[in-house]
Scaffold this motif. Structure first.
Motif, PDB file in Angstrom:
ATOM      1  N   ALA A 151       0.827  -1.208   0.000  1.00  0.00           N
ATOM      2  CA  ALA A 151       0.000   0.000   0.000  1.00  0.00           C
ATOM      3  C   ALA A 151       0.860   1.257   0.000  1.00  0.00           C
ATOM      4  CB  ALA A 151      -0.923  -0.008   1.218  1.00  0.00           C
ATOM      5  N   LEU A 152       1.988   1.214   0.720  1.00  0.00           N
ATOM      6  CA  LEU A 152       2.861   2.382   0.793  1.00  0.00           C
ATOM      7  C   LEU A 152       3.579   2.667  -0.524  1.00  0.00           C
ATOM      8  CD1 LEU A 152       4.363   1.927   4.379  1.00  0.00           C
ATOM      9  CD2 LEU A 152       2.722   3.666   3.612  1.00  0.00           C
ATOM     10  N   GLU A 153       3.540   1.722  -1.451  1.00  0.00           N
ATOM     11  CA  GLU A 153       4.118   1.947  -2.775  1.00  0.00           C
ATOM     12  C   GLU A 153       3.216   2.831  -3.631  1.00  0.00           C
ATOM     13  OE1 GLU A 153       4.889  -1.835  -4.520  1.00  0.00           O
ATOM     14  OE2 GLU A 153       6.330  -2.447  -2.965  1.00  0.00           O
ATOM     15  N   HIS A 154       1.961   2.968  -3.222  1.00  0.00           N
ATOM     16  CA  HIS A 154       1.015   3.792  -3.970  1.00  0.00           C
ATOM     17  C   HIS A 154       0.961   5.203  -3.408  1.00  0.00           C
ATOM     18  CE1 HIS A 154      -0.742   0.547  -6.420  1.00  0.00           C
ATOM     19  NE2 HIS A 154      -0.603  -0.217  -5.351  1.00  0.00           N
ATOM     20  N   ASP A 155       0.501   6.123  -4.218  1.00  0.00           N
ATOM     21  CA  ASP A 155       0.408   7.523  -3.814  1.00  0.00           C
ATOM     22  C   ASP A 155      -0.951   7.779  -3.160  1.00  0.00           C
ATOM     23  OD1 ASP A 155       1.044  10.189  -3.496  1.00  0.00           O
ATOM     24  OD2 ASP A 155       0.354  10.757  -5.507  1.00  0.00           O
ATOM     25  N   LEU A 156      -1.183   7.120  -2.040  1.00  0.00           N
ATOM     26  CA  LEU A 156      -2.435   7.285  -1.314  1.00  0.00           C
ATOM     27  C   LEU A 156      -2.403   8.550  -0.458  1.00  0.00           C
ATOM     28  CD1 LEU A 156      -2.926   3.566  -0.247  1.00  0.00           C
ATOM     29  CD2 LEU A 156      -4.462   4.851  -1.747  1.00  0.00           C
ATOM     30  N   GLY A 157      -3.578   9.116  -0.238  1.00  0.00           N
ATOM     31  CA  GLY A 157      -3.647  10.323   0.568  1.00  0.00           C
ATOM     32  C   GLY A 157      -3.199  10.089   1.991  1.00  0.00           C
ATOM     33  N   ALA A 158      -3.465   8.891   2.520  1.00  0.00           N
ATOM     34  CA  ALA A 158      -3.026   8.531   3.869  1.00  0.00           C
ATOM     35  C   ALA A 158      -3.118   7.030   4.033  1.00  0.00           C
ATOM     36  CB  ALA A 158      -3.875   9.231   4.925  1.00  0.00           C
ATOM     37  N   VAL A 159      -2.146   6.474   4.744  1.00  0.00           N
ATOM     38  CA  VAL A 159      -2.185   5.078   5.171  1.00  0.00           C
ATOM     39  C   VAL A 159      -2.059   5.094   6.689  1.00  0.00           C
ATOM     40  CG1 VAL A 159      -1.068   2.819   5.103  1.00  0.00           C
ATOM     41  CG2 VAL A 159      -1.165   4.224   3.025  1.00  0.00           C
ATOM     42  N   LYS A 160      -3.052   4.499   7.355  1.00  0.00           N
ATOM     43  CA  LYS A 160      -3.064   4.516   8.811  1.00  0.00           C
ATOM     44  C   LYS A 160      -3.198   3.092   9.349  1.00  0.00           C
ATOM     45  CE  LYS A 160      -5.107   9.131   8.942  1.00  0.00           C
ATOM     46  NZ  LYS A 160      -6.183  10.003   9.463  1.00  0.00           N
ATOM     47  N   VAL A 161      -2.686   2.902  10.545  1.00  0.00           N
ATOM     48  CA  VAL A 161      -2.768   1.613  11.228  1.00  0.00           C
ATOM     49  C   VAL A 161      -3.610   1.800  12.483  1.00  0.00           C
ATOM     50  CG1 VAL A 161      -1.473  -0.105  12.552  1.00  0.00           C
ATOM     51  CG2 VAL A 161      -0.586   0.710  10.343  1.00  0.00           C
ATOM     52  N   ARG A 184       8.435   5.490   8.697  1.00  0.00           N
ATOM     53  CA  ARG A 184       7.300   5.088   7.857  1.00  0.00           C
ATOM     54  C   ARG A 184       6.279   6.226   7.809  1.00  0.00           C
ATOM     55  NH1 ARG A 184       8.025  -0.007  10.474  1.00  0.00           N
ATOM     56  NH2 ARG A 184       8.319  -1.741   9.000  1.00  0.00           N
ATOM     57  N   PRO A 185       5.798   6.584   6.631  1.00  0.00           N
ATOM     58  CA  PRO A 185       4.801   7.659   6.530  1.00  0.00           C
ATOM     59  C   PRO A 185       3.399   7.166   6.844  1.00  0.00           C
ATOM     60  CG  PRO A 185       5.333   6.839   4.344  1.00  0.00           C
ATOM     61  CD  PRO A 185       6.232   6.091   5.310  1.00  0.00           C
ATOM     62  N   VAL A 186       3.212   6.639   8.036  1.00  0.00           N
ATOM     63  CA  VAL A 186       1.914   6.126   8.461  1.00  0.00           C
ATOM     64  C   VAL A 186       1.547   6.747   9.808  1.00  0.00           C
ATOM     65  CG1 VAL A 186       2.281   3.926   7.275  1.00  0.00           C
ATOM     66  CG2 VAL A 186       2.849   4.127   9.699  1.00  0.00           C
ATOM     67  N   THR A 187       0.270   6.728  10.108  1.00  0.00           N
ATOM     68  CA  THR A 187      -0.217   7.133  11.422  1.00  0.00           C
ATOM     69  C   THR A 187      -0.723   5.901  12.149  1.00  0.00           C
ATOM     70  OG1 THR A 187      -0.878   9.341  10.666  1.00  0.00           O
ATOM     71  CG2 THR A 187      -1.904   8.518  12.678  1.00  0.00           C
ATOM     72  N   VAL A 188      -0.185   5.629  13.315  1.00  0.00           N
ATOM     73  CA  VAL A 188      -0.702   4.549  14.162  1.00  0.00           C
ATOM     74  C   VAL A 188      -1.697   5.173  15.127  1.00  0.00           C
ATOM     75  CG1 VAL A 188      -0.167   2.889  15.971  1.00  0.00           C
ATOM     76  CG2 VAL A 188       1.342   3.103  13.991  1.00  0.00           C
ATOM     77  N   ARG A 189      -2.942   4.714  15.067  1.00  0.00           N
ATOM     78  CA  ARG A 189      -3.994   5.286  15.898  1.00  0.00           C
ATOM     79  C   ARG A 189      -4.463   4.256  16.929  1.00  0.00           C
ATOM     80  NH1 ARG A 189      -8.623   7.543  12.382  1.00  0.00           N
ATOM     81  NH2 ARG A 189      -9.014   5.309  12.256  1.00  0.00           N
ATOM     82  N   PHE A 190      -4.283   4.601  18.186  1.00  0.00           N
ATOM     83  CA  PHE A 190      -4.776   3.744  19.255  1.00  0.00           C
ATOM     84  C   PHE A 190      -6.232   4.102  19.552  1.00  0.00           C
ATOM     85  CE2 PHE A 190      -0.238   3.309  19.882  1.00  0.00           C
ATOM     86  CZ  PHE A 190      -0.119   1.964  20.191  1.00  0.00           C
ATOM     87  N   ILE A 191      -7.077   3.083  19.571  1.00  0.00           N
ATOM     88  CA  ILE A 191      -8.501   3.274  19.810  1.00  0.00           C
ATOM     89  C   ILE A 191      -8.836   2.765  21.208  1.00  0.00           C
ATOM     90  CG2 ILE A 191     -10.831   2.757  18.992  1.00  0.00           C
ATOM     91  CD1 ILE A 191      -9.542   2.092  16.257  1.00  0.00           C
ATOM     92  N   ASP A 241      11.183  14.391  14.907  1.00  0.00           N
ATOM     93  CA  ASP A 241      12.150  13.343  14.586  1.00  0.00           C
ATOM     94  C   ASP A 241      11.515  12.108  13.951  1.00  0.00           C
ATOM     95  OD1 ASP A 241      14.085  14.973  15.707  1.00  0.00           O
ATOM     96  OD2 ASP A 241      13.905  14.043  17.688  1.00  0.00           O
ATOM     97  N   TYR A 242      10.192  12.167  13.710  1.00  0.00           N
ATOM     98  CA  TYR A 242       9.488  10.996  13.194  1.00  0.00           C
ATOM     99  C   TYR A 242       8.726  11.350  11.913  1.00  0.00           C
ATOM    100  CZ  TYR A 242      10.479   8.819  17.691  1.00  0.00           C
ATOM    101  OH  TYR A 242      11.115   8.304  18.790  1.00  0.00           O
ATOM    102  N   VAL A 243       8.825  10.473  10.927  1.00  0.00           N
ATOM    103  CA  VAL A 243       8.103  10.669   9.667  1.00  0.00           C
ATOM    104  C   VAL A 243       6.616  10.448   9.868  1.00  0.00           C
ATOM    105  CG1 VAL A 243       7.793   9.798   7.314  1.00  0.00           C
ATOM    106  CG2 VAL A 243      10.102  10.026   8.267  1.00  0.00           C
TER     107      VAL A 243
END
Length: 329
Positions: A151-161, A184-191, A241-243
């Motif tokens: 998924a990160l190989e694609h130009d997605l608006g956002a990739v989240k975990v 990693r250009p991702v957002t980890v979201r704790f629910i 310091d984090y992407v």
């Protein structure tokens, strides 16, 4: 789309974001949601692609520009790619997102992006194979991580975990997750774990306030960023310091519902005014043919005027939500 009619409620909240379940089926057995697996309890007469197209068209005419496809697990539907394409082709829809457990991600993400998927959330509750298996009931950690990489190989608006905040998470600490987003250009979201009708014992054992994570982030130099107009309920934190980012969805926090901007529709065409409310508004009879837009708008707007100011989770009242699979990611 016209600008005259907008989806608003009696509290002045404007709705830009539709969370649309396309199936109630889930093939994982997560401890916090469906520990015994999904079981059929009613006919699986879910909306077809044309009904979904008409539904989204109706909501887009009222200013909802972001659509998230959820479940259950949306990837169990064989026509998911066609659904994504139908939704992405609707005038006024500028974001087509999906939440998935990732089991089929590596296989189909290329097709989904080609069909119009623009944003992606992946549920990953652990960063090692053993814990992932323990939580989900499936030994698919490597497959899911491969799908994330694809998924990160694609130009997605956002990739989240997405990861559910559990007492075990607190005991393990958050450093591993912050290391995960360092490059990693991702957002980890704790629910924050939510109380439902069938998880009382698990909730009592595993629920942890989101303030625990918020405190850790603040102590380690993370700062909250401003929310966008069609963002979900997460507060995202950034660090120079984090992407990537770390987010928190804390439904028990004060004022959580004040900025509600999303409506939810079930796989059978039932609109819920609140995830943790009772009942809903049946829209399916209006989706059997093109036309009837004014009646659709009138029914939705009329129902929105009875939307409550907020949920009653703090009073241990989850409405009629049986399990977290019904929350739609």
């Amino acid at each position: 789309m016209g600008d005259a009619i907008k989806a608003t409620d009696s509290y002045g909240r404007r709705f830009h974001y539709l969370r649309l379940s396309v199936t109630e089926v889930c093939n994982f057995r997560c401890t916090y949601c469906l520990p015994n697996g999904w079981k059929k309890s009613s006919p699986m007469n879910y909306m077809d692609t044309q009904e979904i197209r008409r539904l989204v068209f109706g909501f887009a005419s009222m200013g909802l520009a972001k659509v998230r496809l959820t479940g259950g697990e949306p990837a169990v539907r064989k026509d998911l790619t066609s659904i994504i394409e139908a939704v992405s082709d609707i005038d006024g829809v500028n974001k087509v997102a999906m939440t998935t457990n990732g089991y089929n991600l590596n296989r189909y993400v290329d097709d989904w992006v080609s069909a119009g998927l623009s944003h992606l959330n992946i549920s990953i509750d652990a960063l090692n194979r053993e814990t992932f298996l323990k939580i989900t009931g499936h030994d698919r950690f490597e497959d899911v991580m491969a799908g994330l990489g694809r998924a990160l190989e694609h130009d997605l608006g956002a990739v989240k975990v997405n990861a559910v905040l559990l007492r075990d998470s607190v005991e393990d600490g958050f450093k591993g997750w912050s290391d995960f987003v360092r490059n990693r250009p991702v957002t980890v979201r704790f629910i924050e774990l939510m109380r439902t009708l069938d998880n009382a014992e698990f909730f009592a054992d595993q629920h942890v306030s989101g303030e625990v994570l918020r405190g850790w982030l603040t102590q380690n130099g993370w700062a909250p960023k401003m929310r966008g107009i069609d963002d979900g309920p997460a507060i995202e934190f950034v660090h120079p310091d984090y992407v990537g980012r770390i987010g928190l969805i804390a439904p028990y926090s004060k004022g959580f519902c004040d900025s509600c901007n999303r409506l939810r529709v079930s796989a059978k065409g039932n609109m819920k005014l609140c995830l943790f409310g009772n009942g809903g508004l049946d829209l399916r009879d209006l989706l059997q043919s093109d036309g009837g837009l004014e009646e659709f708008q009138a029914r939705v707007l009329g129902s929105l005027q009875s939307k409550n100011a907020g949920h009653r989770l703090s009073a241990s009242n989850p409405g009629d939500t049986m399990n977290l699979a019904q929350t739609g990611g």
